[in-house]
Structures are given as C-alpha cells and as structure tokens.
Design a protein around this motif. Structure first.
Motif, short mmCIF file in Angstrom:
data_model
loop_
_atom_site.label_atom_id
_atom_site.label_comp_id
_atom_site.label_asym_id
_atom_site.label_seq_id
_atom_site.Cartn_x
_atom_site.Cartn_y
_atom_site.Cartn_z
N ASP A 62 0.66 -1.10 -0.11
CA ASP A 62 0.35 0.19 -0.25
C ASP A 62 1.00 1.09 -0.54
OD1 ASP A 62 -2.17 -1.58 -0.08
OD2 ASP A 62 -3.08 -0.91 2.32
N SER A 63 2.48 1.40 0.17
CA SER A 63 3.31 2.27 0.39
C SER A 63 3.75 2.79 -1.12
CB SER A 63 4.29 1.99 0.84
OG SER A 63 4.00 1.60 2.51
N LEU A 64 3.05 2.51 -2.29
CA LEU A 64 3.06 2.91 -3.32
C LEU A 64 2.70 2.43 -4.55
CD1 LEU A 64 7.14 2.35 -4.18
CD2 LEU A 64 5.95 4.47 -3.53
N PRO A 65 1.75 3.21 -5.60
CA PRO A 65 0.73 3.14 -6.08
C PRO A 65 1.21 2.03 -7.12
CG PRO A 65 1.61 5.57 -6.92
CD PRO A 65 2.18 5.28 -5.75
N ASP A 66 0.11 1.23 -7.38
CA ASP A 66 0.11 0.03 -8.38
C ASP A 66 1.53 -0.55 -8.23
OD1 ASP A 66 -1.32 -1.11 -11.07
OD2 ASP A 66 0.27 -0.38 -12.02
N THR A 67 1.65 -1.07 -6.86
CA THR A 67 2.68 -1.89 -6.30
C THR A 67 1.70 -3.69 -6.68
OG1 THR A 67 3.74 -0.70 -4.95
CG2 THR A 67 4.03 -3.30 -4.37
N ARG A 68 2.44 -4.46 -6.80
CA ARG A 68 2.10 -6.05 -7.68
C ARG A 68 2.39 -6.80 -6.04
NH1 ARG A 68 0.07 -5.63 -12.26
NH2 ARG A 68 -0.31 -3.14 -12.96
N THR A 69 1.81 -7.61 -5.96
CA THR A 69 2.33 -8.20 -4.84
C THR A 69 1.63 -9.77 -5.62
OG1 THR A 69 1.35 -7.36 -3.29
CG2 THR A 69 2.01 -9.29 -2.46
N PHE A 70 3.32 -10.56 -5.07
CA PHE A 70 3.29 -12.52 -6.19
C PHE A 70 3.55 -13.37 -5.04
CE2 PHE A 70 5.03 -15.70 -7.74
CZ PHE A 70 4.14 -15.90 -8.69
N GLY A 71 2.35 -13.48 -4.45
CA GLY A 71 2.64 -14.97 -3.19
C GLY A 71 2.41 -15.94 -3.55
N VAL A 72 3.68 -17.33 -3.47
CA VAL A 72 3.81 -18.30 -3.36
C VAL A 72 3.64 -18.99 -2.46
CG1 VAL A 72 5.37 -19.81 -4.83
CG2 VAL A 72 5.42 -17.89 -5.50
N GLY A 73 3.45 -20.47 -1.99
CA GLY A 73 3.34 -20.69 -1.83
C GLY A 73 2.10 -22.02 -1.70
N ASP A 74 1.79 -23.24 -0.28
CA ASP A 74 0.75 -24.61 -0.31
C ASP A 74 0.21 -24.18 1.17
OD1 ASP A 74 -0.41 -26.66 0.31
OD2 ASP A 74 1.98 -27.76 -1.05
N ASP A 75 -0.61 -23.86 1.72
CA ASP A 75 -1.16 -24.35 2.52
C ASP A 75 -0.99 -25.89 3.35
OD1 ASP A 75 -3.52 -24.50 0.73
OD2 ASP A 75 -4.57 -25.11 2.75
#
Length: 188
Positions: A62-75
C-alpha cells in the motif's frame, strides 16, 4: 532463554519478530524512505507468514501506487504454526490484501508432485486432511511401483558429525546388502 533476554535487553538491538513490528509501524506512519519501497513484491512460502509479517507485506504493497504482490505458497506445507503462521491468510490472501479493485489476479493450483512417488504423496495427504484449515485438493505423485520402505537408523548418543556419517554409511551398506534395494534406490 533468560540469558538471551538479558543480553538482548543490554545490547539495544531488536530480533526478527520485533523488526517486523517496527517495520509495520514505520510503514503505517509513512516514515520509510521511498528508496526502501518496491513496485514488485514476491513473497515465497507465504503460508508461513504470521499476522504481523502479513501486515508488513500489506503495508509495503500500500506504500506506493500500483504495487504488484506475488505470493507463492501451499497451505498444505505450513509448518510454522508454533510461531504464529496463519495459513488462512494465505488461503484468503485476496481478501486479506485487498483494499479495493483487484486488477490482476491469477490463482494457480499445482496438483502434481513430481518429486515423490504416489505412495509418499498419498501418505502425506492422509495426514494433512486432518488440518482444520486447508484448501481442498488431491495432489498426486509420480506413478511408480515403489512401496515405502522404512529403515530405522540408530547412531547412539554421540551427536558428532563423524558418528552420524559413519552410522549413515553403515545403514546404507546394510540396505544394499541385506535387502532387495539397488544402490540407486537408496536415498537420505
């Protein structure tokens, strides 16, 4: 632990958990220089984040506009519950990270384990299905005719590296000489 706390309090330093709390607070108060903010954030092993760590990711996003977040994982691979990991944050990450319209979203479920035979994957599936929080899936492994062969290795009470290596070498020789396994079928 008491000695650690005494030393910790005397050195005026912070540990990893406290660093996450401080980072989250600094980000929420906009006290982080833009050179330390990122347009792209990759979170590996996202299922092992606790609420504070997840908050840091959200604040960074949320600190910069249009920041992309990519999460990798396996519950199904969450192993840090003892330190507050919240796999439900990963399972519901779209809701947990969302602050409005989500423009780019892809959810990919990997259904095949290419490293392990079906027998190992089936055994682990039967254990994981007991978790209270999980996604529903039925991973499969490699099709092989291999059965799970277990061998108990006891190396005594001396934990030196030499004794461990010697014990493993002896066990491997025993597996090869006394059982039906070929040398290339023996794994550590």
């Amino acid at each position: 632990y008491t000695e650690y706390l005494n030393l910790y309090n005397k050195t005026n330093r912070i540990d990893h958990n406290e660093a996450c709390i401080v980072a989250r607070e600094l980000l929420s108060k906009n006290k982080v220089n833009n050179t330390h903010l990122y347009k792209h954030i990759l979170v590996d092993e996202m299922q092992d984040l606790n609420a504070v760590q997840f908050g840091v990711v959200k604040q960074l996003r949320d600190s910069l506009p249009d920041t992309r977040t990519f999460g990798v994982g396996d519950d199904w691979q969450s192993i840090y519950g003892f330190q507050g990991a919240r796999p439900n944050l990963f399972i519901n990450y779209l809701d947990a990270l969302s602050t409005g319209d989500v423009k780019h979203f892809t959810d990919t479920e990997l259904k095949s384990n290419h490293r392990c035979p079906d027998t190992v994957v089936d055994a682990s599936n039967s254990v994981i299905r007991n978790n209270h929080i999980q996604t529903e899936k039925n991973p499969t492994g490699r099709n092989t005719d291999t059965t799970i062969g277990l061998s108990k290795l006891s190396i005594g009470s001396n934990p030196s590296g030499y004794d461990r290596r010697t014990g493993m070498i002896e066990e491997i020789i025993s597996l090869i000489n006394t059982r039906q396994y070929e040398p290339e079928d023996t794994r550590i």
